[in-house]
Design a protein around this motif. Sequence first.
Motif, PDB file in Angstrom:
ATOM      1  N   PHE A 271       0.833  -1.201   0.000  1.00 26.35           N
ATOM      2  CA  PHE A 271       0.000   0.000   0.000  1.00 26.35           C
ATOM      3  C   PHE A 271       0.874   1.260   0.000  1.00 26.35           C
ATOM      4  N   GLY A 272       2.014   1.205   0.687  1.00 30.09           N
ATOM      5  CA  GLY A 272       2.941   2.337   0.690  1.00 30.09           C
ATOM      6  C   GLY A 272       3.538   2.591  -0.681  1.00 30.09           C
ATOM      7  N   ILE A 273       3.911   1.516  -1.377  1.00 29.29           N
ATOM      8  CA  ILE A 273       4.468   1.639  -2.727  1.00 29.29           C
ATOM      9  C   ILE A 273       3.435   2.224  -3.682  1.00 29.29           C
ATOM     10  N   VAL A 274       2.202   1.740  -3.585  1.00 26.76           N
ATOM     11  CA  VAL A 274       1.127   2.252  -4.454  1.00 26.76           C
ATOM     12  C   VAL A 274       0.920   3.742  -4.200  1.00 26.76           C
ATOM     13  N   GLU A 275       0.927   4.141  -2.923  1.00 26.91           N
ATOM     14  CA  GLU A 275       0.710   5.551  -2.584  1.00 26.91           C
ATOM     15  C   GLU A 275       1.836   6.426  -3.144  1.00 26.91           C
ATOM     16  N   GLU A 276       3.077   5.991  -2.975  1.00 28.45           N
ATOM     17  CA  GLU A 276       4.204   6.790  -3.464  1.00 28.45           C
ATOM     18  C   GLU A 276       4.206   6.862  -4.993  1.00 28.45           C
ATOM     19  N   THR A 277       3.841   5.771  -5.634  1.00 28.67           N
ATOM     20  CA  THR A 277       3.746   5.773  -7.097  1.00 28.67           C
ATOM     21  C   THR A 277       2.662   6.741  -7.553  1.00 28.67           C
ATOM     22  N   TYR A 278       1.537   6.718  -6.857  1.00 32.68           N
ATOM     23  CA  TYR A 278       0.430   7.629  -7.192  1.00 32.68           C
ATOM     24  C   TYR A 278       0.869   9.076  -7.022  1.00 32.68           C
ATOM     25  N   GLY A 279       1.659   9.340  -5.995  1.00 31.70           N
ATOM     26  CA  GLY A 279       2.172  10.690  -5.788  1.00 31.70           C
ATOM     27  C   GLY A 279       3.045  11.143  -6.947  1.00 31.70           C
ATOM     28  N   LEU A 280       3.934  10.244  -7.423  1.00 32.51           N
ATOM     29  CA  LEU A 280       4.778  10.559  -8.583  1.00 32.51           C
ATOM     30  C   LEU A 280       3.925  10.821  -9.824  1.00 32.51           C
ATOM     31  N   VAL A 281       2.909   9.968 -10.018  1.00 34.19           N
ATOM     32  CA  VAL A 281       2.020  10.108 -11.180  1.00 34.19           C
ATOM     33  C   VAL A 281       1.277  11.445 -11.118  1.00 34.19           C
ATOM     34  N   GLN A 282       0.732  11.771  -9.944  1.00 37.86           N
ATOM     35  CA  GLN A 282      -0.014  13.023  -9.804  1.00 37.86           C
ATOM     36  C   GLN A 282       0.856  14.237 -10.094  1.00 37.86           C
ATOM     37  N   GLN A 283       2.078  14.204  -9.631  1.00 37.19           N
ATOM     38  CA  GLN A 283       2.989  15.322  -9.854  1.00 37.19           C
ATOM     39  C   GLN A 283       3.244  15.523 -11.348  1.00 37.19           C
ATOM     40  N   GLN A 284       3.510  14.429 -12.046  1.00 37.56           N
ATOM     41  CA  GLN A 284       3.780  14.527 -13.482  1.00 37.56           C
ATOM     42  C   GLN A 284       2.520  14.905 -14.256  1.00 37.56           C
ATOM     43  N   VAL A 285       1.389  14.322 -13.867  1.00 34.55           N
ATOM     44  CA  VAL A 285       0.114  14.642 -14.523  1.00 34.55           C
ATOM     45  C   VAL A 285      -0.208  16.121 -14.356  1.00 34.55           C
ATOM     46  N   SER A 286      -0.001  16.644 -13.149  1.00 37.61           N
ATOM     47  CA  SER A 286      -0.289  18.049 -12.874  1.00 37.61           C
ATOM     48  C   SER A 286       0.512  18.963 -13.795  1.00 37.61           C
ATOM     49  N   GLU A 287       1.802  18.658 -13.967  1.00 31.69           N
ATOM     50  CA  GLU A 287       2.665  19.494 -14.811  1.00 31.69           C
ATOM     51  C   GLU A 287       2.247  19.410 -16.277  1.00 31.69           C
TER      52      GLU A 287
END
Length: 544
Positions: A271-287
């Motif tokens: 669950f921690g890995i999924v959360e951190e991956t989602y954070g990376l995805v959100q950051q890139q998606v936002s940009e």
Amino acid sequence: RRGHGGKRAETGPCARGKTEAVIKNFSPHYRRQYAVAFCRHVQRELEQHRDSQSQFLKSKPPVEAGTVLYETEVLHFAEDLKKWKDRYVVVKNDYTVDCFETKEAYQKGASPKYHILPAGGKVLTSEEDYNLLSDKHFPDPVGSNEKEAAQAFVQLPKEFPVYLWQPYFRHSYYCFPEPGAQKQFSAALNDCVRHSNHDFLKQTTYEVEAFLEAIQFFRQEKGHYGTWEMITGNEKQILSNLVMEELLPNLQTMILPKMKGKRNDRKRAWFGIVEETYGLVQQQVSEELSTLKEECRDFAKTLEGTIRSDMDQILNSKNFLAGKIKATVSEPAQKCCTENIQPFLTSILEELMGPVSSGFTEVHSLFDKEVNEIIQNFQKTNDTTKLKENVDQLMTLPFNSVKMEPCYLKVNLLQELLQDLKSRFKVYHIDFVVQRTQNFMQELMENAVYTFEQLFSPSRQADSAKVATTIEKVKLRVLKQYDYDSSTVRKKIFQEALIQITLPTMQKTLASTCKPGLERIVKKKARTKERSLRKGLLHRMKTQ
């Protein structure tokens, strides 16, 4: 989480690559729909179309930003400390959840310890239900023995837990010493989830229209028709969910077989890995989404003059093309509707009407009951100051999660009643209809209490002997207006739900037979339009 850092390091490049690929494939849909939505926006502006839907209740103005709807002290499981800690939770009218160290920290203006965006979440109040749901999202290749399976994922210090499960965030755990507090908190969290899921979707700006249409066409291109359960939250969240939908199977294959240790440790690490991956995805998606939107806005500015000057020609071309498309799809669409949809419409509508209507009836009864209590209290005390306090309290009724919850629960029955739609119409996500209906119910209650306040002011009541009679008259008037408005809203809900349930069947049926022909028509029309624009441009250059 110790011992799995290497696994996390693997997810970065994988996440970046998948995000880039999804954005690249999504961008053409967004650019096209942005232009279409902008054109519609200009058309509406020129034609000055107004919403013709009438309502009797007065619309309550938006609540001032930052208004606190709910606050309480809770026991919260601090994931980083692996301990239960006393916290102070505050829910404001943006329906996010802020968790502070203490009440004093909140009052002094400190930043929250945790800030939770609950879009896509599910609220559970039993350990068994939580384990069933969380296990579905941990496809453990190793399996577990009986002893491991019996171990609690989080040891509960009190008897009454509340779990907030989220698909791509680590989950939140709360505990209460008695059921009343548990019920209040879980009801408030459900409100947060519902609004976080849908408040963005009900915006009517052309940019939101363009985004949602682009998501729909992107998924249809991959053969996915109908509603998608991850259309929750704002643009960044929805597009990130789209990336995660494609990325998650790769992560599971790449990481899960390599994980070692006890089952709960592996589950927590996953669950921690999924959360951190989602954070990376959100950051890139936002940009990347920000860059894409800016590009579309600039393009819309260059189009605006042409659209405004050539609106008649654009509409004529649009109507001509619509006629061609209708001629192509009319016969197969009629056949599909007659064979696969129409025979089931009556039964679907009957299943929809019961729970939805009973939900709105429950709102009617709740308003009636609360106003009757105001009347009874005034008749006992004859105290106008207390009367004003009771009327002010009535204004908070739509945000009283516990009092409103019985109304919402009536609509939840749709989940059970519409089970057969999953096989017949491939509808797997009825939450959208349920939660949208519940939001309408809350909105009508807001309008009802606001209309009551506008029609009855305790401070203007000169003759206290007539106050109870006046309240009763105002109540009946408001209820009559509520019944009219709720009837209008229910018709809208039924119509939208029927389309949502049945349209995917028609789209999927027509895609294989009609899509090639439609593409030829559109391309031919586009070439004709391009030649026309070139001629017009050359003519203008010559005349200048």
